[in-house]
Design a protein around this motif. Structure first.
Motif, PDB file in Angstrom:
ATOM      1  N   ARG A 328       0.831  -1.206   0.000  1.00  0.00           N
ATOM      2  CA  ARG A 328       0.000   0.000   0.000  1.00  0.00           C
ATOM      3  C   ARG A 328       0.860   1.248   0.000  1.00  0.00           C
ATOM      4  O   ARG A 328       0.606   2.208  -0.735  1.00  0.00           O
ATOM      5  CB  ARG A 328      -0.915   0.007   1.242  1.00  0.00           C
ATOM      6  N   ALA A 329       1.875   1.272   0.846  1.00  0.00           N
ATOM      7  CA  ALA A 329       2.704   2.456   1.001  1.00  0.00           C
ATOM      8  C   ALA A 329       3.360   2.863  -0.313  1.00  0.00           C
ATOM      9  O   ALA A 329       3.480   4.059  -0.620  1.00  0.00           O
ATOM     10  CB  ALA A 329       3.774   2.205   2.066  1.00  0.00           C
ATOM     11  N   TYR A 330       3.776   1.881  -1.107  1.00  0.00           N
ATOM     12  CA  TYR A 330       4.540   2.203  -2.312  1.00  0.00           C
ATOM     13  C   TYR A 330       3.676   2.371  -3.561  1.00  0.00           C
ATOM     14  O   TYR A 330       3.858   3.309  -4.343  1.00  0.00           O
ATOM     15  CB  TYR A 330       5.581   1.111  -2.572  1.00  0.00           C
ATOM     16  N   TRP A 331       2.726   1.463  -3.772  1.00  0.00           N
ATOM     17  CA  TRP A 331       2.056   1.368  -5.053  1.00  0.00           C
ATOM     18  C   TRP A 331       0.754   2.161  -5.164  1.00  0.00           C
ATOM     19  O   TRP A 331       0.364   2.558  -6.268  1.00  0.00           O
ATOM     20  CB  TRP A 331       1.741  -0.090  -5.374  1.00  0.00           C
ATOM     21  N   LEU A 332       0.045   2.358  -4.059  1.00  0.00           N
ATOM     22  CA  LEU A 332      -1.318   2.872  -4.160  1.00  0.00           C
ATOM     23  C   LEU A 332      -1.388   4.386  -4.288  1.00  0.00           C
ATOM     24  O   LEU A 332      -0.608   5.115  -3.664  1.00  0.00           O
ATOM     25  CB  LEU A 332      -2.146   2.397  -2.969  1.00  0.00           C
ATOM     26  N   THR A 363       8.083 -12.414  10.352  1.00  0.00           N
ATOM     27  CA  THR A 363       9.090 -12.205   9.327  1.00  0.00           C
ATOM     28  C   THR A 363       9.217 -10.726   9.020  1.00  0.00           C
ATOM     29  O   THR A 363       8.202 -10.037   8.838  1.00  0.00           O
ATOM     30  CB  THR A 363       8.717 -12.964   8.030  1.00  0.00           C
ATOM     31  N   ALA A 364      10.429 -10.224   8.958  1.00  0.00           N
ATOM     32  CA  ALA A 364      10.653  -8.818   8.635  1.00  0.00           C
ATOM     33  C   ALA A 364      10.247  -8.544   7.187  1.00  0.00           C
ATOM     34  O   ALA A 364      10.575  -9.310   6.284  1.00  0.00           O
ATOM     35  CB  ALA A 364      12.119  -8.461   8.840  1.00  0.00           C
ATOM     36  N   VAL A 365       9.514  -7.472   6.975  1.00  0.00           N
ATOM     37  CA  VAL A 365       9.125  -7.043   5.632  1.00  0.00           C
ATOM     38  C   VAL A 365       9.849  -5.729   5.358  1.00  0.00           C
ATOM     39  O   VAL A 365       9.515  -4.688   5.938  1.00  0.00           O
ATOM     40  CB  VAL A 365       7.599  -6.862   5.517  1.00  0.00           C
ATOM     41  N   GLU A 366      10.831  -5.780   4.475  1.00  0.00           N
ATOM     42  CA  GLU A 366      11.664  -4.604   4.232  1.00  0.00           C
ATOM     43  C   GLU A 366      10.984  -3.573   3.338  1.00  0.00           C
ATOM     44  O   GLU A 366      11.260  -2.387   3.434  1.00  0.00           O
ATOM     45  CB  GLU A 366      13.000  -5.030   3.611  1.00  0.00           C
ATOM     46  N   GLY A 367      10.101  -4.047   2.456  1.00  0.00           N
ATOM     47  CA  GLY A 367       9.447  -3.108   1.549  1.00  0.00           C
ATOM     48  C   GLY A 367       8.425  -3.819   0.690  1.00  0.00           C
ATOM     49  O   GLY A 367       8.074  -4.978   0.925  1.00  0.00           O
ATOM     50  N   GLN A 368       7.967  -3.115  -0.343  1.00  0.00           N
ATOM     51  CA  GLN A 368       6.914  -3.624  -1.208  1.00  0.00           C
ATOM     52  C   GLN A 368       7.400  -4.752  -2.105  1.00  0.00           C
ATOM     53  O   GLN A 368       8.594  -4.912  -2.347  1.00  0.00           O
ATOM     54  CB  GLN A 368       6.369  -2.480  -2.084  1.00  0.00           C
ATOM     55  N   ALA A 428       2.224  14.199   2.251  1.00  0.00           N
ATOM     56  CA  ALA A 428       2.705  15.576   2.264  1.00  0.00           C
ATOM     57  C   ALA A 428       4.193  15.636   1.966  1.00  0.00           C
ATOM     58  O   ALA A 428       4.688  16.578   1.356  1.00  0.00           O
ATOM     59  CB  ALA A 428       2.405  16.226   3.616  1.00  0.00           C
ATOM     60  N   GLN A 429       4.893  14.606   2.406  1.00  0.00           N
ATOM     61  CA  GLN A 429       6.314  14.439   2.106  1.00  0.00           C
ATOM     62  C   GLN A 429       6.554  12.936   2.029  1.00  0.00           C
ATOM     63  O   GLN A 429       6.477  12.253   3.048  1.00  0.00           O
ATOM     64  CB  GLN A 429       7.185  15.079   3.191  1.00  0.00           C
ATOM     65  N   PRO A 430       6.761  12.390   0.815  1.00  0.00           N
ATOM     66  CA  PRO A 430       6.895  10.937   0.681  1.00  0.00           C
ATOM     67  C   PRO A 430       7.843  10.329   1.708  1.00  0.00           C
ATOM     68  O   PRO A 430       8.946  10.817   1.924  1.00  0.00           O
ATOM     69  CB  PRO A 430       7.429  10.780  -0.738  1.00  0.00           C
ATOM     70  N   GLY A 437      -0.291   7.609  11.105  1.00  0.00           N
ATOM     71  CA  GLY A 437       0.956   6.863  11.137  1.00  0.00           C
ATOM     72  C   GLY A 437       1.257   6.128   9.849  1.00  0.00           C
ATOM     73  O   GLY A 437       2.204   5.353   9.774  1.00  0.00           O
ATOM     74  N   LEU A 438       0.451   6.381   8.795  1.00  0.00           N
ATOM     75  CA  LEU A 438       0.655   5.707   7.529  1.00  0.00           C
ATOM     76  C   LEU A 438       1.755   6.379   6.723  1.00  0.00           C
ATOM     77  O   LEU A 438       1.804   7.605   6.615  1.00  0.00           O
ATOM     78  CB  LEU A 438      -0.635   5.711   6.702  1.00  0.00           C
ATOM     79  N   VAL A 439       2.612   5.560   6.144  1.00  0.00           N
ATOM     80  CA  VAL A 439       3.675   6.048   5.279  1.00  0.00           C
ATOM     81  C   VAL A 439       3.214   5.930   3.835  1.00  0.00           C
ATOM     82  O   VAL A 439       2.672   4.902   3.428  1.00  0.00           O
ATOM     83  CB  VAL A 439       4.966   5.237   5.480  1.00  0.00           C
TER      84      VAL A 439
END
Length: 572
Positions: A328-332, A363-368, A428-430, A437-439
Motif C-alpha cells: 500500500r505504502a509504495y504502489w497505491l 518475518t521482517a518485511v523490508e518493503g513492497q 505531504a512528504q513521501p 501513522g501511515l507512510v
C-alpha cells in the motif's frame, strides 16, 4: 533482551486486559446490537440516522435510498466523522446482479502543489490537518446524487429531511459526541464559525444532554432540497467557502466546487473459499488489500487454527496485514494520475506473498513486492459506514468521511458544514507518516485535481451462487481495511455470527510502525504467545467501528451495528 519500550507496551496490554476495562467481547449480548427482518435492514452509528432510513423504507424506498438518507443524516448528528463537507465511496449490488462503484472521494484544489505543506525542508503536519490548507474539494453530495440518479427511487429532497429536521430542531448530544468535541476543543476555538456552531459562548463543549441546533446547516440542507446539488457546488455554499478561503490563505475556490464530478469505477472482484469478494478500486486501497490479504490467507487452514490455537490464527493474519500494507505504502494512489498495477491482485503474485508467511515466527518485511506487468497492466484511470439491504435485491455499502475528528475544524460561517482535512491523506512528504501513522510514497503525493489515497473499504460478499451474502464496512483510518478483513474471516473461517465477528477484540498491523496492536479486551492467551513468535506487541487505543448486514440461511436479513459506540441496527 527485550526493548524497554516493547516491555512497557506489553505491560500496558496485560494490565488493561486483566482489568477487563473494555466491555466488547464475543458473545456480549449481541442481540442488543442486531435486528432481523424479512423485508429490509440497515445499520449506522446513530439512531436518528437509522430511524430516518427506516422511514424511507416504510415509504417504499429501496436500500440505496435508505442508505443515502442515513448518510445525509449523519452529516448532522455525527458530523465529527462524516458529512457533505467530506467524501464517500459507495458500493451497490443491484437486483439484476450489476455491481456499481461510485467514487465521491475529495479532490485536491486546482492551486494545490506537491510541496504545499513543506516548511524549512520538512512537512508541517499542522498545515495538512487543521485549517484552510487542509481542505480538499468535497465529493460526498455529488456521489449521493449520482447513486440516486442511477439506482434510487426517492428524490434527494426527501432523503435530506431527517437531517434537516435534526439540524433545525436540534438533537441531544450523547457522551460520544461530547468526548470527540472535548478532544479537539482547542482547535475548534480557532475558527469563529466552528466555535459559534459547536461550542458554548465561552468556547467550551456543551454538557451531556444539551440539544444542539445548527441553523446554518439547516439552511444549507434546505437550499439543496430546494435547488439540488447546484446550491452546494455552484451556488451559495461554494461562493461562501471560496470567499472565506481567499481571506484566510486557503487555496480552495468556488471554481474547484463547480469542477467536481463523482466518478463511476470498476469494482474489484476476487475469490475467497468459493465466495466472491466485491471491493472498491483506487483511490481506495481497501479493495486491493482486502483481496490481497484474503488471497494470502487462503492456503492456510484458518478454521482449524481458530479452533485449536487462536494465537496462531492471529499470527497468520497479522503477517498478511504487514505484507499488504507494505505494498500500500509504495504502489497505491489515484489511478487517474499514477500507475497502480492490477498485478497487486494477481493470483500468482498473491501466492508468492503468501509463501513469505512463516507460520512459526514473525518475518521482517523490508518493503513492497513487485507485481507482474507493473508498468503495463494498470487500474483505469475519521469516517463512518452505513450498511443496508432489502428483499428486492439491493445491497449497499457506503463509507463516508471528513478524515480526522471534525475534519479541518473549519465551518465557514453561513454554511454550517464541517469541512474535511483530506489533504492529510496525501503524502505531504513521501516517506513521512500522516495523522494515522501511515507512510506513503510518490504515487500518493499532492497534485491539482488528484484524489488522496483512502482506506475506506465498502465491501459486498456474494455466496457460491453469486447471490449477496453480506455487506460490511468500517470507520477508523487504516484500521478500516483490517476490520473488514477480520469481519469476513470471522464469519467464514472462525464460524462466528456477523454480530460476534464485529464484536470480537481486534488486532491490527500496518507494516510501519512494525507493531502488532490489540484492543484492550483481547484475552491474554491470544496476545502473549505472539511475542514469542517475534512480534512487538502494542495496544490499540481504538479498534474502529464496523457495520454490516448478512443474509441468514432462512433468507432473512440481519443488520449489525458495532457495540463499541452508540448506534442502531434496524430491520423489518
Amino acid at each position: 533482551m527485550k526493548h524497554p519500550a516493547a516491555e512497557s507496551r506489553l505491560f500496558s496490554l496485560l494490565l488493561s486486559t486483566c482489568l477487563l476495562t473494555a466491555s466488547v467481547m464475543v458473545g456480549a449480548e449481541p442481540a442488543e446490537f442486531t435486528a432481523t427482518g424479512s423485508d429490509y435492514a440497515v445499520a449506522s452509528v446513530h439512531p436518528i440516522a437509522t430511524d430516518g432510513a427506516m422511514g424511507v423504507y416504510a415509504e417504499g424506498g429501496n436500500a440505496v435510498d435508505a442508505a443515502i438518507c442515513a448518510a445525509l443524516t449523519l452529516s448532522v448528528v455525527d458530523n465529527f466523522n462524516s458529512g457533505i463537507g467530506g467524501g464517500c465511496l459507495i458500493l451497490i449490488r443491484s437486483p439484476e446482479g450489476e455491481l456499481i462503484a461510485i467514487d465521491g472521494r475529495e479532490m485536491a484544489p486546482a492551486a494545490a502543489s506537491r510541496d504545499m505543506f513543506i516548511r524549512d525542508g520538512k512537512a508541517d503536519p499542522e498545515l495538512s490537518q487543521v485549517g484552510p490548507l487542509a481542505v480538499a474539494t468535497p465529493g460526498a453530495l455529488a456521489a449521493y446524487a449520482m447513486a440516486l440518479e442511477e439506482c434510487g427511487s426517492k428524490p434527494l429532497s426527501r432523503l435530506l429531511q431527517p437531517g434537516l429536521e435534526a439540524a433545525r430542531d436540534g438533537f441531544t448530544l450523547n457522551r460520544t459526541y461530547l468526548n470527540r468535541l472535548k478532544s479537539v476543543t482547542k482547535s475548534l476555538r480557532r475558527f469563529p464559525g466552528t466555535k459559534a456552531q459547536l461550542l458554548d459562548a465561552e468556547g467550551n463543549p456543551h454538557p451531556v444532554g444539551y440539544v444542539l441546533k445548527q441553523p446554518d446547516l439547516a439552511k444549507t440542507f434546505e437550499g439543496v432540497a430546494r435547488e439540488g446539488t447546484d446550491y452546494f457546488y455552484r451556488g451559495p455554499v461554494a461562493q461562501r467557502v471560496g470567499a472565506w478561503m481567499a481571506e484566510n490563505a486557503g487555496v480552495l475556490t468556488a471554481d474547484d466546487f463547480a469542477a467536481y464530478e463523482a466518478k463511476k469505477r470498476t469494482p474489484i472482484v476476487s475469490k475467497y473459499r468459493g465466495l466472491t469478494i466485491v471491493g472498491f478500486p483506487p483511490p481506495s486501497s481497501g479493495g486491493v488489500h482486502v483481496a490481497q490479504m484474503l488471497g494470502m490467507l487462503e492456503p492456510f487452514d484458518l478454521a482449524a487454527a481458530f479452533k485449536k490455537d487462536r494465537s496462531n490464527a492471529i499470527h497468520l493474519v497479522a503477517e498478511a496485514m504487514k505484507l499488504a500494507f507494505a505494498d500500500r505504502a509504495y504502489w497505491l494512489g489515484d489511478s487517474d494520475f499514477v500507475d497502480v498495477p492490477r498485478g497487486l491482485i494477481d493470483a500468482d503474485y498473491i501466492a508468492g506473498l503468501s509463501k513469505k508467511i512463516d507460520p512459526n515466527k514473525s518475518t521482517a518485511v523490508e518493503g513492497q513486492g513487485t507485481p507482474p506487468q507493473w508498468r503495463q497492466d494498470l487500474f483505469g484511470r475519521h469516517t463512518t459506514h452505513i450498511a443496508a439491504a432489502d428483499s428486492k435485491g439491493w445491497w449497499v455499502a457506503i463509507t463516508a468521511t471528513v478524515n480526522t475528528t471534525f475534519g479541518s475544524k473549519v465551518i465557514v460561517p453561513g454554511t454550517g458544514v464541517v469541512l474535511n482535512n483530506e489533504m492529510d491523506d496525501f503524502s505531504a512528504q513521501p516517506g513521512v507518516p500522516n495523522a494515522f501513522g501511515l507512510v506513503g510514497m510518490e504515487n500518493n503525493s499532492v497534485a491539482p485535481g488528484k484524489r488522496p489515497l483512502s482506506s475506506m473499504s465498502p465491501t459486498i460478499v456474494l455466496d457460491q451462487t453469486g447471490e449477496p451474502l453480506m455487506t460490511v464496512g468500517a470507520a477508523g483510518g487504516p484500521k478500516i481495511i483490517t476490520q473488514v478483513l477480520l469481519a469476513i474471516i470471522g464469519v467464514v473461517d472462525a464460524k462466528l455470527s456477523l454480530a460476534d465477528a464485529i464484536a470480537q477484540p481486534r488486532w491490527h498491523h500496518q507494516w510501519r510502525p512494525d507493531e502488532l496492536s490489540f484492543e484492550d479486551a483481547t484475552p491474554l492467551g491470544d496476545a502473549l504467545p505472539l511475542q514469542k513468535k517475534g512480534h512487538t506487541i502494542g495496544t490499540l487505543g481504538s479498534g474502529g467501528v464496523s457495520q454490516g448486514v448478512i443474509r441468514n440461511d432462512d433468507g432473512k436479513l440481519t443488520a449489525v451495528r458495532d457495540p463499541r459506540v452508540p448506534g442502531k441496527a434496524a430491520a423489518r
